[in-house]
Design an enzyme around this catalytic site. Structure first.
Site, PDB file in Angstrom:
ATOM      1  N   THR A  65     -15.797  71.179  18.181  1.00 12.21           N
ATOM      2  CA  THR A  65     -14.618  71.389  19.010  1.00 12.21           C
ATOM      3  C   THR A  65     -14.421  70.278  20.032  1.00 12.21           C
ATOM      4  O   THR A  65     -13.286  69.898  20.333  1.00 12.21           O
ATOM      5  CB  THR A  65     -14.713  72.744  19.738  1.00 12.21           C
ATOM      6  OG1 THR A  65     -15.972  72.823  20.417  1.00 12.21           O
ATOM      7  CG2 THR A  65     -14.607  73.896  18.751  1.00 12.21           C
ATOM      8  N   GLU A 118      -5.139  82.116  26.710  1.00  7.27           N
ATOM      9  CA  GLU A 118      -4.420  82.594  25.525  1.00  7.27           C
ATOM     10  C   GLU A 118      -5.014  82.011  24.245  1.00  7.27           C
ATOM     11  O   GLU A 118      -5.309  80.822  24.172  1.00  7.27           O
ATOM     12  CB  GLU A 118      -2.953  82.189  25.640  1.00  7.27           C
ATOM     13  CG  GLU A 118      -2.094  82.577  24.461  1.00  7.27           C
ATOM     14  CD  GLU A 118      -0.667  82.096  24.628  1.00  7.27           C
ATOM     15  OE1 GLU A 118       0.255  82.801  24.204  1.00  7.27           O
ATOM     16  OE2 GLU A 118      -0.471  80.997  25.193  1.00  7.27           O
ATOM     17  N   LYS A 145     -15.355  77.251  35.302  1.00  4.62           N
ATOM     18  CA  LYS A 145     -14.418  78.223  35.862  1.00  4.62           C
ATOM     19  C   LYS A 145     -14.803  78.562  37.303  1.00  4.62           C
ATOM     20  O   LYS A 145     -13.931  78.682  38.173  1.00  4.62           O
ATOM     21  CB  LYS A 145     -14.379  79.484  35.001  1.00  4.62           C
ATOM     22  CG  LYS A 145     -13.704  79.302  33.655  1.00  4.62           C
ATOM     23  CD  LYS A 145     -13.626  80.619  32.895  1.00  4.62           C
ATOM     24  CE  LYS A 145     -12.903  80.450  31.566  1.00  4.62           C
ATOM     25  NZ  LYS A 145     -12.820  81.730  30.810  1.00  4.62           N
ATOM     26  N   ARG A 153      -7.574  72.568  30.724  1.00  7.01           N
ATOM     27  CA  ARG A 153      -7.049  73.728  31.444  1.00  7.01           C
ATOM     28  C   ARG A 153      -7.005  73.490  32.951  1.00  7.01           C
ATOM     29  O   ARG A 153      -7.770  72.692  33.498  1.00  7.01           O
ATOM     30  CB  ARG A 153      -7.900  74.964  31.135  1.00  7.01           C
ATOM     31  CG  ARG A 153      -7.694  75.508  29.751  1.00  7.01           C
ATOM     32  CD  ARG A 153      -8.629  76.657  29.451  1.00  7.01           C
ATOM     33  NE  ARG A 153     -10.028  76.244  29.377  1.00  7.01           N
ATOM     34  CZ  ARG A 153     -11.025  77.060  29.077  1.00  7.01           C
ATOM     35  NH1 ARG A 153     -10.781  78.339  28.864  1.00  7.01           N
ATOM     36  NH2 ARG A 153     -12.268  76.600  29.012  1.00  7.01           N
ATOM     37  N   ASP A 203     -11.552  69.543  27.931  1.00  5.93           N
ATOM     38  CA  ASP A 203     -10.955  70.782  28.441  1.00  5.93           C
ATOM     39  C   ASP A 203      -9.816  70.404  29.375  1.00  5.93           C
ATOM     40  O   ASP A 203     -10.051  69.808  30.430  1.00  5.93           O
ATOM     41  CB  ASP A 203     -12.000  71.618  29.178  1.00  5.93           C
ATOM     42  CG  ASP A 203     -11.528  73.051  29.461  1.00  5.93           C
ATOM     43  OD1 ASP A 203     -10.305  73.263  29.555  1.00  5.93           O
ATOM     44  OD2 ASP A 203     -12.393  73.936  29.584  1.00  5.93           O
TER      45      ASP A 203
END
Length: 332
Positions: free
Chosen positions: A252, A191, A292, A266, A264
């Site tokens: 970032t 998202e 991923k 996630r 990260d």
């Protein structure tokens, strides 16, 4: 009371600026979030001014292992305006399990990983570290609704909603085309309100989302997983705080670290659970991110092919894409 209810009450209390007691096998800590501790709440929590700061390892490294109140970070974007005051007094955390669980709670609650902490003190909620670790386990995910949803670029699509009894986040999948015996082309899309909805040019999320829908449609069939993991898992507010740091020149990766988060945060295990519920354990993955692929395979999904997903940069996101390539291993 169930483990999930205890964890949910603790998250709600932290967001409201209330103290929470976190208990582990090696001790317990009563904590209150730094960013929610105004003067009145802090005095009530720590009347004798003996509380210490509990920081994540990432934020501690930025502050040269800081652990004192004057170095606290209600807003890390002010780091340059207020130079660090060191040298700092530090101590090793004795209540390791409780401290780690508290920092996990902060991430789940969308708060900065920084607490005022005491070994004693009253709390509005109490939670066991083990309950926090079990909160929102992927095996609790379930399909709760589905319906046909024609979208631009893929009119023959079905939207499927997923929810966990522990976590309020609602993830969705867009199943494009009719399943056949071939592994689906799958895109994991995290998202991004600013990119997906507002058309931000700072990232490539919006164009990637729409290009993925077209690519899946062109492939015959596939699945777009829309994961509620804003800002690489740190939440919308913290992502905007990272943007403020980027305005000062940090990239970032550096911005996330200065906020006290992992590069990260996630959890791709959620995507694996969604795919299993859709009866898919062999896929072609549309991504430039090796993490991923690794995350899905570690969770039991076989990635038979990685399909590149490259879009042209714009003047606002060219550096962002370079950082993804050079610092997070994206194959651009």
């Amino acid at each position: 009371m169930s483990d999930a209810v205890q964890a949910a009450r603790a998250i709600d209390a932290l967001r409201r600026g209330w103290p929470v007691r976190v208990a582990g096998r090696d001790g317990a800590l009563t904590v209150i979030a730094v960013e929610r501790a105004d003067d009145a709440r802090l005095v009530a929590f720590d009347p004798d001014a003996k509380a210490e700061l509990l920081l994540s390892a990432e934020r501690g490294a930025i502050l040269k292992l800081a652990n004192q109140r004057d170095a606290a970070l209600a807003d890390p974007a002010n780091d340059l305006a207020t130079p660090f005051k060191g040298p700092y007094r530090t101590r090793a955390v004795a209540e390791i399990e409780a401290a780690s669980a508290a920092l996990t709670l902060a991430r789940v609650a969308g708060l900065l990983p920084a607490f005022f902490a005491r070994a004693d003190g009253e709390a509005m909620a109490t939670v066991e570290a083990a309950d926090i670790a079990a909160y929102a386990r992927e095996d609790q995910l379930a399909i709760v609704a589905r319906a046909h949803l024609p979208v631009a670029g893929a009119e023959k699509s079905e939207i499927v909603a997923f929810r966990s009894p522990a976590d309020a986040a609602e993830h969705v999948a867009l199943v494009i085309g009719a399943p056949d015996r071939n592994p689906p082309l799958v895109r994991l899309h995290s998202e991004c309100l600013t990119g997906d909805v507002l058309g931000s040019l700072k990232c490539d999320c919006g164009p990637q989302l729409h290009a993925a829908i077209h690519a899946i449609e062109a492939s015959g069939w596939g699945i777009l997983l829309y994961l509620r993991q804003e800002g690489r898992g740190i939440g919308l507010i913290n992502k905007l705080r990272a943007y403020a740091l980027q305005d000062q020149g940090y990239d970032t990766v550096e911005s996330n670290l200065r906020l006290g988060f992992a590069v990260d945060a996630r959890d791709f295990g959620i995507a694996a659970a969604m795919l299993r519920l859709l009866n898919q354990d062999r896929i072609r993955l549309l991504t430039n991110n090796p993490a991923k692929v690794a995350g899905l395979e570690a969770a039991g999904i076989t990635v038979v092919e990685r399909v590149p997903h490259k879009l042209p940069p714009n003047p606002h996101n060219a550096h962002y894409l370079e950082v993804k390539r050079d610092r997070t291993g994206h194959l651009l």
